[in-house]
Design a protein around this motif. Structure first.
Motif, PDB file in Angstrom:
ATOM      1  N   GLY A   1      19.770 -31.155 -19.008  1.00  0.00           N
ATOM      2  CA  GLY A   1      20.804 -31.390 -19.996  1.00  0.00           C
ATOM      3  C   GLY A   1      22.058 -30.598 -19.680  1.00  0.00           C
ATOM      4  N   ALA A   2      23.142 -30.993 -20.308  1.00  0.00           N
ATOM      5  CA  ALA A   2      24.434 -30.367 -20.032  1.00  0.00           C
ATOM      6  C   ALA A   2      24.496 -28.961 -20.620  1.00  0.00           C
ATOM      7  N   ALA A   3      25.335 -28.123 -20.003  1.00  0.00           N
ATOM      8  CA  ALA A   3      25.574 -26.784 -20.544  1.00  0.00           C
ATOM      9  C   ALA A   3      26.358 -26.917 -21.863  1.00  0.00           C
ATOM     10  N   PRO A   4      26.160 -25.999 -22.813  1.00  0.00           N
ATOM     11  CA  PRO A   4      25.331 -24.792 -22.701  1.00  0.00           C
ATOM     12  C   PRO A   4      23.859 -25.010 -23.051  1.00  0.00           C
ATOM     13  N   ARG A   5      23.528 -26.178 -23.580  1.00  0.00           N
ATOM     14  CA  ARG A   5      22.138 -26.387 -23.974  1.00  0.00           C
ATOM     15  C   ARG A   5      21.204 -26.401 -22.763  1.00  0.00           C
ATOM     16  N   GLY A   6      21.631 -27.041 -21.664  1.00  0.00           N
ATOM     17  CA  GLY A   6      20.761 -27.184 -20.502  1.00  0.00           C
ATOM     18  C   GLY A   6      20.238 -25.871 -19.962  1.00  0.00           C
ATOM     19  N   PRO A   7      21.099 -24.883 -19.671  1.00  0.00           N
ATOM     20  CA  PRO A   7      20.592 -23.610 -19.155  1.00  0.00           C
ATOM     21  C   PRO A   7      19.649 -22.904 -20.129  1.00  0.00           C
TER      22      PRO A   7
END
Length: 638
Positions: free
Chosen positions: A229-235
């Protein structure tokens, strides 16, 4: 591309030591390429970082690995580790180029190549003296933060060497990306840290995974946006996934992360990840994770609606007293609700848990006729307190749609018998509307049908209810009559003769109405035949009439099919039934073939004709093949 899931815990690499096997799991070549001094750690690829049968974590990562293998001179038709999917195979092919070739690419001018190289090196198991100095040097001097992060994570493979462990601990004090890489190198298998003080420092560094460190991590294959998923959720999601197999570490990290949703460190997009982690940890250890429950409870009052709504998406935290108290507080807020979505979700959760604090709202909505679909069904645990209000509402002349809602949503509730008088009144009002027109409203018919079903469930021991059903069964509308007769059949054997006579009367009067079928398209005669068939031998009085329908040349095909099957169930005349059904296949293939299948072994003489139909490639052929399979399976079990 597969999706990341919670899988088994990390498993140490299955090697007997650095250099024991080549990248494909076979002994090294010994050709001077360096391939015999490095082994491919496929366990970490599958169990720690990615998944089985993965093609690539994302197109960005796939293209970068392809470019790296081209730089390494990997043959396009080469085969690598074949047991775990295309992504693991491509990683193993890069490792098979040998350590000197891999380390030579650390100075490649393209950062995309160096980033994927850092990922590859995390699975390259070599002698520390051969690899550690290069990893250290480039982790200090590479101008690209994602590369530095990845190389420090790769160094963690050698953290059982005191100098490497001390070095990684030293790098925890560096800038956020470096601190994150060092923390991952220390905490992740194959050499996870055990010293509590070091763990505390590393977890503190990981708690910054949503800022600069997260931006750097998002550039590496472990956190490819198509994978995590895309940052900031992904990290944040990636770090949570890494920590999932170690609940104690995950809990310590979460303790530092959740306050960030309040103090502005974390974007609201990370809330669903953190709430889900808290929910799962609470499920495993309610006492030890009570602090997480309190933190999530606090988020219910967060000023950002995205955070509030995330805090409501729980399963196990709903068992926490403080969490439910906070939900009840939301319900007590003065109208109008500041966030209707949060208000409704809080009401639904408390209702589903049988919390009496939701009763005033449930009762109010019943009185107003504004109860949403689904909410009443979840109030089953509050049935004793809700029934009196339902009775009051049913006693009013409410819409047919609302009648259906109230009666269907309470299916299976205890205590339904107390509402029988009100349902009788509702049914009588509906009958008066239905029987004065040749084209009744569909909602009226459905509400009357649901009323009959309700009385069958709760009212057959009540004489007024039985009398009401008899009046319906003897009425003028065939669809309404069939609903009433169906309910009366629940009385049992003592009502069989009455039920059969009523059904025969429906068949005899079928020409007295402009409608031939129900609101759902089922012909009235077919419905009557089906009900007679359900009575089986107890419906012998109907045999002659059914035989007439089955053999009547002018009867519609679906009526003949229904009559044939019902007659078989009543008399056991299989020969007459299968012959009649075979004859009707061209006219009603679905009904005829389905009923032949229901007959099972009794229809086996029809197999020869069925096989003729099964040769066609159309829908009839497909249905015939299915029916043959059913009959033959039943024959095999005899």
């Amino acid at each position: 591309m597969n999706s990341s899931v919670d899988g088994p815990g990390p498993v140490p690499p299955d090697t007997t030591g650095p250099g024991a096997t080549g990248a494909s799991g076979q002994p090294g070549t010994g050709d001077g390429s360096g391939a015999d001094t490095v082994a491919f750690d496929w366990h970490s690829v599958i169990y720690r970082d990615f998944d089985v049968e993965l093609d690539e974590p994302g197109s960005r990562s796939g293209a970068a690995l392809e470019a790296l293998n081209a730089e390494l001179g990997t043959a396009t038709d080469a085969q690598g580790f074949l047991l775990a999917g295309q992504w693991a195979e491509q990683l193993s092919l890069a490792v098979s180029a040998g350590l000197p070739a891999l380390l030579g690419q650390l100075s490649h001018p393209d950062p995309a190549v160096r980033r994927i190289l850092a990922v590859v090196l995390a699975y390259a198991d070599a002698l520390p003296d051969d690899i550690v100095p290069e990893l250290r040097a480039h982790s200090e001097h590479d101008p690209d933060a994602p590369v530095r992060l990845g190389l420090l994570l790769a160094l963690g493979r050698y953290a059982d060497t005191p100098q490497v462990r001390d070095y990684l601990r030293h790098r925890l004090a560096g800038e956020p990306a470096e601190a994150c890489g060092a923390a991952l190198g220390l905490l992740l298998p194959p050499i996870p840290e055990t010293d509590d003080a070091v763990i505390d420092e590393a977890v503190e560094a990981l708690a910054r995974c949503a800022d600069e460190a997260g931006a750097a991590l998002a550039e590496l294959a472990w956190c490819d946006p198509e994978w995590s998923g895309a940052a900031p959720r992904g990290p944040v999601d990636r770090v949570d996934t890494w920590l999932h197999p170690t609940p104690a570490l995950r809990s310590r990290w979460l303790t530092r992360m959740l306050p960030g949703l309040w103090d502005g460190r974390l974007d609201a997009a990370t809330a669903p990840v953190l709430v889900k982690a808290a929910d799962r940890l609470f499920a495993k250890d309610r006492e030890g994770c009570g602090g997480h429950a309190s933190a999530v409870t606090g988020l219910l009052g967060h000023p950002d609606p995205e955070v509030r709504r995330a805090a409501l998406k729980t399963t196990h935290l709903r068992l926490h007293d403080g969490y439910r108290d906070a939900l009840a507080t939301i319900l007590r807020a003065p109208a109008p609700a500041p966030d209707p979505a949060v208000f409704e979700k809080a009401l639904a959760i408390l209702t589903g848990k049988g919390d009496p604090r939701c009763l005033p709202l449930i009762q109010q909505r019943i009185r107003q006729g504004t109860l949403p679909t689904g909410l009443l069904r979840s109030a089953k645990g509050l049935a004793d307190q809700v029934w009196p209000h339902l009775q009051e509402r049913l006693a009013e002349d409410i819409s047919s749609a609302e009648v259906c809602l109230l009666l269907t949503e309470t299916h299976g509730w205890r205590g339904g018998g107390q509402a029988v008088p009100q349902v009788i009144g509702t049914l009588e009002r509906l009958c008066r509307r239905i029987e004065v027109t040749d084209h009744p409203d569909h909602d009226d018919l459905e509400a009357a049908h649901q009323s009959c079903l309700f009385l069958r469930r709760y009212g057959l021991s009540d004489e007024p209810a039985r009398s009401a059903l008899r009046r319906v069964a003897a009425g003028t509308d065939p669809e309404l009559r069939l609903s009433g007769i169906g309910a009366l059949s629940g009385v049992g054997v003592s009502a069989d003769d009455e039920v059969v006579r009523l059904l025969l009367d429906v068949l005899a009067r079928r020409g007295h109405t402009l409608r031939t079928g129900s609101r759902r398209g089922l012909r009235f005669e077919v419905n009557a035949c089906n009900q007679l068939g359900q009575l089986g031998p107890r419906a012998q009085l109907a045999a002659a009439a059914l035989r007439g329908l089955r053999d009547g040349a002018v009867e519609p095909a679906e009526v003949r099919v229904a009559a044939a099957y019902a007659l078989w169930r009543i008399t056991g005349d299989a020969d007459g039934a299968w012959r009649a059904l075979i004859e009707q296949i061209p006219h009603d293939p679905q009904g005829a073939l389905n009923n032949l299948g229901f007959m099972g072994v009794a229809a086996h003489p029809a197999l020869t004709v069925l096989r003729d139909h099964a040769r066609s490639d159309d829908e009839v052929g497909a249905r015939a093949r299915n029916t043959i399979g059913i009959i033959e399976a039943r024959l095999a079990k005899r």
